[in-house]
Design a protein around this motif. Structure first.
Motif, short mmCIF file in Angstrom:
data_model
loop_
_atom_site.label_atom_id
_atom_site.label_comp_id
_atom_site.label_asym_id
_atom_site.label_seq_id
_atom_site.Cartn_x
_atom_site.Cartn_y
_atom_site.Cartn_z
N GLU A 1 0.75 -1.21 0.08
CA GLU A 1 -0.07 -0.10 -0.09
C GLU A 1 0.83 1.31 0.12
O GLU A 1 0.51 2.23 -0.70
N SER B 1 -8.92 -7.95 4.07
CA SER B 1 -9.99 -8.59 3.40
C SER B 1 -9.75 -9.59 2.73
O SER B 1 -10.63 -10.14 1.82
N THR C 1 -11.12 -3.73 11.41
CA THR C 1 -9.89 -3.05 11.68
C THR C 1 -9.95 -1.54 11.58
O THR C 1 -11.00 -0.99 11.13
N VAL D 1 -13.40 0.20 10.43
CA VAL D 1 -14.07 -0.50 9.41
C VAL D 1 -14.59 -2.06 10.03
O VAL D 1 -13.63 -2.67 10.55
N TYR E 1 -8.82 8.72 9.83
CA TYR E 1 -8.83 6.94 9.85
C TYR E 1 -10.36 6.69 10.00
O TYR E 1 -11.42 7.64 10.33
N LYS E 2 -10.61 5.33 9.78
CA LYS E 2 -11.80 5.04 9.86
C LYS E 2 -11.94 3.59 10.52
O LYS E 2 -10.95 2.89 10.02
N ASP F 1 -4.93 -1.09 10.48
CA ASP F 1 -4.12 -0.68 9.17
C ASP F 1 -5.06 -0.74 7.95
O ASP F 1 -5.17 -0.01 7.07
N ASP F 2 -5.84 -1.76 7.90
CA ASP F 2 -6.82 -2.33 6.76
C ASP F 2 -5.85 -2.72 5.77
O ASP F 2 -6.18 -1.74 4.52
N THR F 3 -5.03 -3.29 5.65
CA THR F 3 -4.01 -3.46 4.35
C THR F 3 -4.96 -4.54 3.49
O THR F 3 -5.90 -5.00 4.05
N ASP G 1 -2.74 -5.75 10.98
CA ASP G 1 -3.59 -6.84 10.35
C ASP G 1 -2.75 -8.21 10.37
O ASP G 1 -3.31 -9.05 10.33
N ARG H 1 -8.87 1.68 9.33
CA ARG H 1 -8.30 1.78 8.01
C ARG H 1 -7.41 3.06 8.21
O ARG H 1 -7.93 4.06 8.35
N GLN H 2 -6.28 2.78 7.97
CA GLN H 2 -5.21 3.96 7.81
C GLN H 2 -5.29 4.15 6.31
O GLN H 2 -4.67 3.18 5.73
#
Length: 370
Positions: free
Chosen positions: A97, A300, A308, A349, A346-347, A294-296, A267, A310-311
């Motif tokens: 990413e 998913s 997670t 998720v 950030y979020k 992180d949401d790498t 993650d 989401r960065q």
């Protein structure tokens, strides 16, 4: 690894125009509803452009797949900016990413980008000197390099521009792009508590990185605010690697009574926790909740998909490229440059790896049988 991205080396899909000719700066100006001079200012990273206009121009450049004319730039006395992205990160998902964000922004701005592995301090000193001699003027530093003061000092001493991506303990960079690590971890912990969990395990990241401590403190603050006990037995040390996550998860799942939820600091370690739970015949999330950070892509691509934080890793790296271009165009001496701090949103998720502790008793019985 040494990857070089140069404008024009890859085949690009051209916009559908009369004669299939390449889009020009005038085309971009028309699409963005501004003058060609404004487009030129945006491309060159100059400050005297309104942010709304800058966004319109960048959007037009992306939609038209516009590539700045290097010959024209040369006639105008400009030179192609050269930036190096140095990395020493154990997470392949995070690095992917990170790399894509830098490559996309560098390509959009006609910036020459070199990506180079840098694993030790002695290696970094030799590498930085070599890169500066080769014309590199800017350096993007992800963790843990942004924690190393000697790396920052050497870049500044060489007259280079350094931008950190992520929180770091080293001072003297030309800027930093980050999220609020403490608040993000606090929010995730509050989410888990809100599901009804009280015995929550936590896996710490690399102790040499500032982000690890901030995420741990966010976890502790949320637990204390909720009046929940923080047991040292439910906190395990990791290194941000999948393997360290396996070891830490095995330790936490062996605690009696076990946690009903585990929050891992990235993650990779969360995915390892899911794998360890499955190895112990535990269902995620019915027997145990697992959350990451992180949401790498990994978050998913496993089952269940991870809840997670989401960065915006790609956006953060792209912003670092923008900041270096801006500092370069201003031609401010490295010794006098002021570090620009950008904090991105950030979020949280939510996916399939979390649930209430309704089946905690079955988890307990499964653990006792082993």
């Amino acid at each position: 690894m040494d990857i070089t991205q140069k404008s024009g080396t890859a085949t690009r899909k051209r916009s559908s125009r009369k004669g299939n000719s390449a889009p020009t700066i005038a085309d971009v100006a028309r699409a963005a509803h501004c003058s060609p001079m404004t487009v030129s200012r945006v491309i060159n990273g100059e400050e005297n452009v309104r942010e709304a206009t800058r966004a319109q121009v960048l959007d037009a450049i992306a939609k038209l797949n516009y590539i700045p004319n290097r010959a024209a730039r040369s006639l105008a006395g400009g030179a192609q900016l050269r930036i190096a992205l140095l990395f020493d990160n154990p997470s392949a998902s995070y690095l992917s990413e990170f790399l894509m964000g830098a490559l996309e922004e560098a390509s959009r701005r006609d910036i020459h980008l070199v990506v180079q592995s840098c694993e030790t301090v002695p290696e970094s000193k030799e590498l930085i000197s070599k890169l500066v001699d080769g014309g590199i003027v800017g350096f993007i530093l992800p963790p843990p390099l942004c924690d190393d003061q000697s790396v920052l000092d050497q870049i500044r001493a060489s007259g280079g521009i350094a931008v950190a991506v992520g929180p770091g303990r080293a001072s003297g960079s030309h800027g930093a792009v980050q999220i609020d690590e403490f608040q993000a971890a606090y929010d995730m912990t509050r989410h888990i508590i809100g599901l009804g969990h009280e015995r929550i395990g936590f896996i710490i990241g690399n102790p040499e990185q500032v982000a690890s401590g901030q995420r741990l403190e966010g976890f502790r603050a949320a637990m204390e605010e909720a009046g929940l006990t923080i047991s040292d037995r439910l906190i395990a040390q990791g290194q941000f690697t999948y393997r360290s996550g396996m070891v830490a998860a095995e330790k936490l799942l062996a605690v009696d009574p076990p946690p009903t939820a585990i929050f891992a600091s990235n993650d990779d370690m969360a995915a390892a926790t899911v794998a360890m739970a499955h190895r112990r015949h535990l269902d995620v999330p019915n027997d145990i909740t697992v959350c990451g950070f992180d949401d790498t892509e990994l978050a998913s691509s496993i089952w269940p998909e991870l809840t997670t934080i989401r960065q915006p890793i790609r956006e953060m790296t792209a912003q670092a490229v923008v900041m270096i271009a801006k500092a370069y165009r201003q031609k401010t001496p490295a010794s006098k440059a002021k570090g620009e701090q950008v904090t991105m949103a950030y979020k949280l998720v939510r996916r399939n790896s979390d649930a209430g502790p309704s089946l905690a008793s079955s988890f307990q019985r499964a653990s006792e049988k082993q």
